[in-house]
Enzyme design. Structure first.
Site, PDB file in Angstrom:
ATOM      1  N   PHE A   1       0.566  -1.419   0.093  1.00 55.95           N
ATOM      2  CA  PHE A   1      -0.155  -0.177  -0.151  1.00 55.95           C
ATOM      3  C   PHE A   1       1.033   1.260   0.074  1.00 55.95           C
ATOM      4  CE2 PHE A   1       0.494  -0.220   4.440  1.00 55.95           C
ATOM      5  CZ  PHE A   1       0.777   0.906   4.607  1.00 55.95           C
TER       6      PHE A   1
ATOM      7  N   LYS B   1      -1.235  -6.862  -9.387  1.00 55.33           N
ATOM      8  CA  LYS B   1      -1.957  -6.967  -8.323  1.00 55.33           C
ATOM      9  C   LYS B   1      -1.536  -6.345  -6.968  1.00 55.33           C
ATOM     10  CE  LYS B   1      -2.839  -8.186  -4.358  1.00 55.33           C
ATOM     11  NZ  LYS B   1      -3.569  -7.482  -3.501  1.00 55.33           N
TER      12      LYS B   1
ATOM     13  N   GLU C   1      -5.134  -3.538  -2.094  1.00 59.46           N
ATOM     14  CA  GLU C   1      -6.381  -3.747  -1.667  1.00 59.46           C
ATOM     15  C   GLU C   1      -6.695  -2.558  -1.455  1.00 59.46           C
ATOM     16  OE1 GLU C   1      -4.593  -5.916  -0.587  1.00 59.46           O
ATOM     17  OE2 GLU C   1      -5.257  -7.029   0.697  1.00 59.46           O
TER      18      GLU C   1
ATOM     19  N   SER D   1       5.203  -6.915   3.345  1.00 59.58           N
ATOM     20  CA  SER D   1       6.072  -7.159   4.431  1.00 59.58           C
ATOM     21  C   SER D   1       6.683  -8.894   4.995  1.00 59.58           C
ATOM     22  CB  SER D   1       4.874  -7.396   5.507  1.00 59.58           C
ATOM     23  OG  SER D   1       3.842  -8.757   5.273  1.00 59.58           O
TER      24      SER D   1
ATOM     25  N   CYS E   1       9.547   1.707   3.496  1.00 60.74           N
ATOM     26  CA  CYS E   1      10.541   0.639   3.388  1.00 60.74           C
ATOM     27  C   CYS E   1      11.948   1.175   4.016  1.00 60.74           C
ATOM     28  CB  CYS E   1      10.657  -0.759   2.768  1.00 60.74           C
ATOM     29  SG  CYS E   1      10.872   0.004   1.057  1.00 60.74           S
TER      30      CYS E   1
ATOM     31  N   GLU F   1       9.092  -4.407  13.151  1.00 60.67           N
ATOM     32  CA  GLU F   1       8.757  -3.341  12.401  1.00 60.67           C
ATOM     33  C   GLU F   1       7.948  -2.065  12.888  1.00 60.67           C
ATOM     34  OE1 GLU F   1       7.961  -4.575   8.250  1.00 60.67           O
ATOM     35  OE2 GLU F   1       8.978  -2.365   7.619  1.00 60.67           O
TER      36      GLU F   1
HETATM   37  P1  NAD Z   1       1.679  -7.064   2.893  1.00 60.73           P
HETATM   38  O1  NAD Z   1       2.937  -7.688   2.818  1.00 60.73           O
HETATM   39  O2  NAD Z   1       0.143  -6.689   4.185  1.00 60.73           O
HETATM   40  O3  NAD Z   1       0.762  -6.794   2.051  1.00 60.73           O
HETATM   41  C1  NAD Z   1       1.715  -6.547   0.070  1.00 60.73           C
HETATM   42  C2  NAD Z   1       1.245  -7.344  -0.874  1.00 60.73           C
HETATM   43  O4  NAD Z   1       0.902  -8.818  -0.525  1.00 60.73           O
HETATM   44  C3  NAD Z   1      -0.368  -6.502  -0.646  1.00 60.73           C
HETATM   45  O5  NAD Z   1      -0.703  -6.797  -2.354  1.00 60.73           O
HETATM   46  C4  NAD Z   1      -0.989  -7.747   0.111  1.00 60.73           C
HETATM   47  O6  NAD Z   1      -2.932  -7.645  -0.862  1.00 60.73           O
HETATM   48  C5  NAD Z   1      -1.222  -9.015  -0.303  1.00 60.73           C
HETATM   49  N1  NAD Z   1      -1.085  -9.853   0.720  1.00 60.73           N
HETATM   50  C6  NAD Z   1      -1.211  -9.055   2.322  1.00 60.73           C
HETATM   51  N2  NAD Z   1      -1.422 -10.608   3.067  1.00 60.73           N
HETATM   52  C7  NAD Z   1      -1.287 -11.734   2.253  1.00 60.73           C
HETATM   53  C8  NAD Z   1      -1.279 -12.653   2.667  1.00 60.73           C
HETATM   54  N3  NAD Z   1      -1.796 -13.393   3.933  1.00 60.73           N
HETATM   55  N4  NAD Z   1      -1.323 -13.790   1.604  1.00 60.73           N
HETATM   56  C9  NAD Z   1      -1.117 -12.912  -0.280  1.00 60.73           C
HETATM   57  N5  NAD Z   1      -0.641 -11.680  -0.511  1.00 60.73           N
HETATM   58  C10 NAD Z   1      -0.808 -11.524   0.617  1.00 60.73           C
HETATM   59  O7  NAD Z   1       2.469  -5.129   3.501  1.00 60.73           O
HETATM   60  P2  NAD Z   1       2.058  -3.276   3.251  1.00 60.73           P
HETATM   61  O8  NAD Z   1       1.261  -3.275   4.614  1.00 60.73           O
HETATM   62  O9  NAD Z   1       1.130  -3.477   1.964  1.00 60.73           O
HETATM   63  O10 NAD Z   1       2.998  -2.539   3.132  1.00 60.73           O
HETATM   64  C11 NAD Z   1       4.044  -2.641   4.386  1.00 60.73           C
HETATM   65  C12 NAD Z   1       4.629  -3.623   4.454  1.00 60.73           C
HETATM   66  O11 NAD Z   1       5.460  -3.483   2.912  1.00 60.73           O
HETATM   67  C13 NAD Z   1       6.063  -3.193   5.217  1.00 60.73           C
HETATM   68  O12 NAD Z   1       6.656  -3.988   5.835  1.00 60.73           O
HETATM   69  C14 NAD Z   1       7.050  -2.363   4.310  1.00 60.73           C
HETATM   70  O13 NAD Z   1       8.421  -2.145   5.000  1.00 60.73           O
HETATM   71  C15 NAD Z   1       6.924  -3.824   2.774  1.00 60.73           C
HETATM   72  N6  NAD Z   1       7.884  -2.959   1.886  1.00 60.73           N
HETATM   73  C16 NAD Z   1       9.050  -2.803   0.739  1.00 60.73           C
HETATM   74  C17 NAD Z   1       9.888  -2.251   0.541  1.00 60.73           C
HETATM   75  C18 NAD Z   1      11.304  -3.033   0.365  1.00 60.73           C
HETATM   76  O14 NAD Z   1      11.546  -2.344  -0.933  1.00 60.73           O
HETATM   77  N7  NAD Z   1      12.131  -4.053   1.292  1.00 60.73           N
HETATM   78  C19 NAD Z   1       9.219  -1.831   0.133  1.00 60.73           C
HETATM   79  C20 NAD Z   1       7.886  -0.989   0.191  1.00 60.73           C
HETATM   80  C21 NAD Z   1       7.112  -1.699   0.980  1.00 60.73           C
END
Ligand code: NAD
Length: 499
Positions: A152, A176, A179, A229, A284, A385
């Site tokens: 997000f 994808k 959401e 994450s 991040c 985090e």
């Molecule tokens: P998230 O992991 O909750 O979601 C990321 C994606 O995974 C979304 O598209 C979501 O729909 C999907 N998702 C969520 N739960 C899932 C599940 N159980 N099974 C399959 N898919 C699932 O992350 P977020 O809250 O959207 O974003 C924040 C996180 O992203 C933080 O941990 C941040 O550090 C990380 N991030 C990392 C980088 C990097 O470059 N390393 C960059 C941006 C964000």
């Protein structure tokens, strides 16, 4: 049924509602008001998108590099021209300030500009006469249908890390998006269409874990790029690999900024405030821990505090707001709870942002800047985090101790050192177990020509994103060995040698 507008998928070059009746309500983080509903794809919806992308790939992979370049340039122009409307979408659904949203767009634009040079990026090698009458050349061929799953916090930049290069390399790409802020992806899809990209080469599938798992297990999806994450990154990496896919899965972070006693403390404090509280800490590459070395702690904490109290918290659309809301009420409360745990663990809460009130927006997910001193490893505020505007300060005696602390953590995304001493900076850069290092730079996100990626639990896979790593990830090598004009040799059943 509601009267809220529906945010659809984008399949076959047009918006598509899909067949699933599952929906999620999108809440504006700064007002708490419902804005829209987003479709959540089913397995069948994902299968339709993959079928469309497969048909599109059959011809796009054969389109000349010159024609692909023309589409990339047109997309670049449209993206630059639509900076403001796209930033407005990001601010409405994510909450970050308009300037911050424009900033993420500019960094994504860099990757499009890199991809515009696809003629150079996709050059192979040629060796004449590797054996008598035999020449060899190598090419980078596209993979087919590839997918990107994004978080997000950067609804424009992170998708742009992936798909311009994937498309330039001749693949069909399915995005994808999160959401939580799904509209920017549709805006990008429309721009691609206007740039002349054939239908099906760029698709958007909206959804949650159902859509993600359908992509990870679909036999016609050849590669998966993920950013999110760490627990989900690990799941994506393992599931994709089990289904025979190429995968790069970028995870979470806990970025330390080390400040040595010889640093310019005003510059360090400015950098800590910018990198700790920008985008309400939801980056991040945010700095979440300042490591004060050798007695600079009291002075540095006061300089950070005095700057942080002057930040204005408010809607991202309001001129003068420095920090917007957090993405959801639930996330805001989770982040705020770290202040209680920090106090219970014996840390010193120097600045508590929980009382912040924003006039006219009582229902927003507000949390002001929070500064926690005397933090130690083992406290939840240090180990987890937090992903919000909570900046911890850990005090250590030496650069050795700082290195030991940073390297003991599970993450290795970004880090920074502030110092006036080149030898200390050089040593830190060489010995820290982190993928992206800043020297007197607090958010060292590499420019597009260099790959972005962390180490340890911040990235699962072999390649980082964009730069030359992106080209390698979205292509596979082929080596062609040709014989033209050499004398016939007749049968010879021994393994072919070279002469
Ligand atoms: P998230 O992991 O909750 O979601 C990321 C994606 O995974 C979304 O598209 C979501 O729909 C999907 N998702 C969520 N739960 C899932 C599940 N159980 N099974 C399959 N898919 C699932 O992350 P977020 O809250 O959207 O974003 C924040 C996180 O992203 C933080 O941990 C941040 O550090 C990380 N991030 C990392 C980088 C990097 O470059 N390393 C960059 C941006 C964000």
């Amino acid at each position: 049924m509601t009267d809220l507008p529906l945010i659809t998928h984008w399949v076959d070059g047009a918006p598509w509602e899909g067949t699933s009746q599952r929906r999620l309500t999108i809440i504006e983080p700064s007002s708490g008001a419902p804005q829209a509903e987003v479709s959540l794809a089913s397995d069948d919806d994902v299968a339709s998108a993959v079928a469309s992308a497969s048909r599109a790939f059959a011809s796009w992979g054969k389109v000349s590099l010159a024609k692909r370049t023309a589409v990339l340039f047109a997309f670049r122009e449209l993206l630059a021209a639509n900076r403001d409307p796209l930033a407005a979408i990001v601010t409405r659904e994510h909450g970050k300030t308009l300037d911050d949203a424009r900033g993420e767009l500019d960094r994504g634009l860099e990757v499009v500009e890199l991809a515009c040079g696809l003629g150079q990026l996709l050059k192979g090698d040629y060796s004449e006469g590797v054996s008598t009458g035999i020449d060899t050349h190598s090419v980078r061929a596209p993979l087919g249908v590839v997918a990107g799953i994004t978080p997000f916090n950067f609804p424009v930049m992170v998708p742009l890390w992936m798909h311009p290069l994937a498309i330039a390399c001749g693949n069909a790409f399915i995005l994808k998006p999160s959401e939580k802020d799904p509209s920017a992806a549709l805006f990008l899809a429309d721009l691609w269409s206007r740039a002349g990209l054939p239908a099906g080469v760029f698709s958007v599938v909206q959804g949650d874990r159902v859509a993600v798992d359908a992509l990870l297990t679909h036999p016609d999806v050849r590669a998966v790029s993920f950013v999110g994450s760490t627990p989900i990154a690990r799941h994506v990496y393992e599931t994709s690999a089990r289904h025979g896919k190429r995968v790069q899965a970028l995870g979470g972070a806990k970025n330390h900024m080390v400040v040595l006693p010889d640093a310019d403390l005003d510059a360090a404090a400015d950098a800590a405030v910018s990198a700790g509280f920008g985008s309400a800490g939801q980056r991040c590459m945010a700095v979440s821990v300042v490591v004060a070395v050798g007695g600079v702690g009291d002075d540095l904490v006061e300089r950070i505090r005095s700057r942080a109290v002057s930040l204005t918290v408010g809607p991202g659309t309001t001129a003068g707001s420095d920090m917007g809301p957090l993405i959801t009420r639930e996330h805001r409360d989770r982040v705020a709870s770290y202040l209680d745990s920090a106090m219970a663990d014996g840390a010193d809460v120097v600045l508590d942002g929980r009382g912040v009130a924003v006039e006219g927006s009582p229902e927003g997910n507000w949390l002001g800047p929070c500064l926690v001193d005397q933090v130690k490893a083992g406290m939840a505020v240090y180990d987890d985090e937090v992903f919000g505007p909570v900046l911890s300060v850990v005090r250590v005696g030496s650069l050795d101790e700082a290195l030991e602390l940073v390297n003991a953590g599970p993450y290795g995304n970004g880090t920074a050192i502030f110092t006036a001493d080149g030898a200390s900076a050089r040593r830190y850069s060489a010995e820290v177990e982190v993928g992206m290092v800043g020297v007197n730079v607090s958010i060292p996100v590499p420019v597009a020509a260099y790959p972005f990626g962390g180490w340890k639990d911040s990235l699962f896979g072999d390649t980082h994103v964009y730069g030359t790593d992106g080209v390698r990830f979205y292509t596979r090598g082929r080596v062609v060995t040709s014989r033209w004009g050499a004398p016939k040799v007749g049968h010879d059943l021994t393994f072919p040698g070279n002469a």
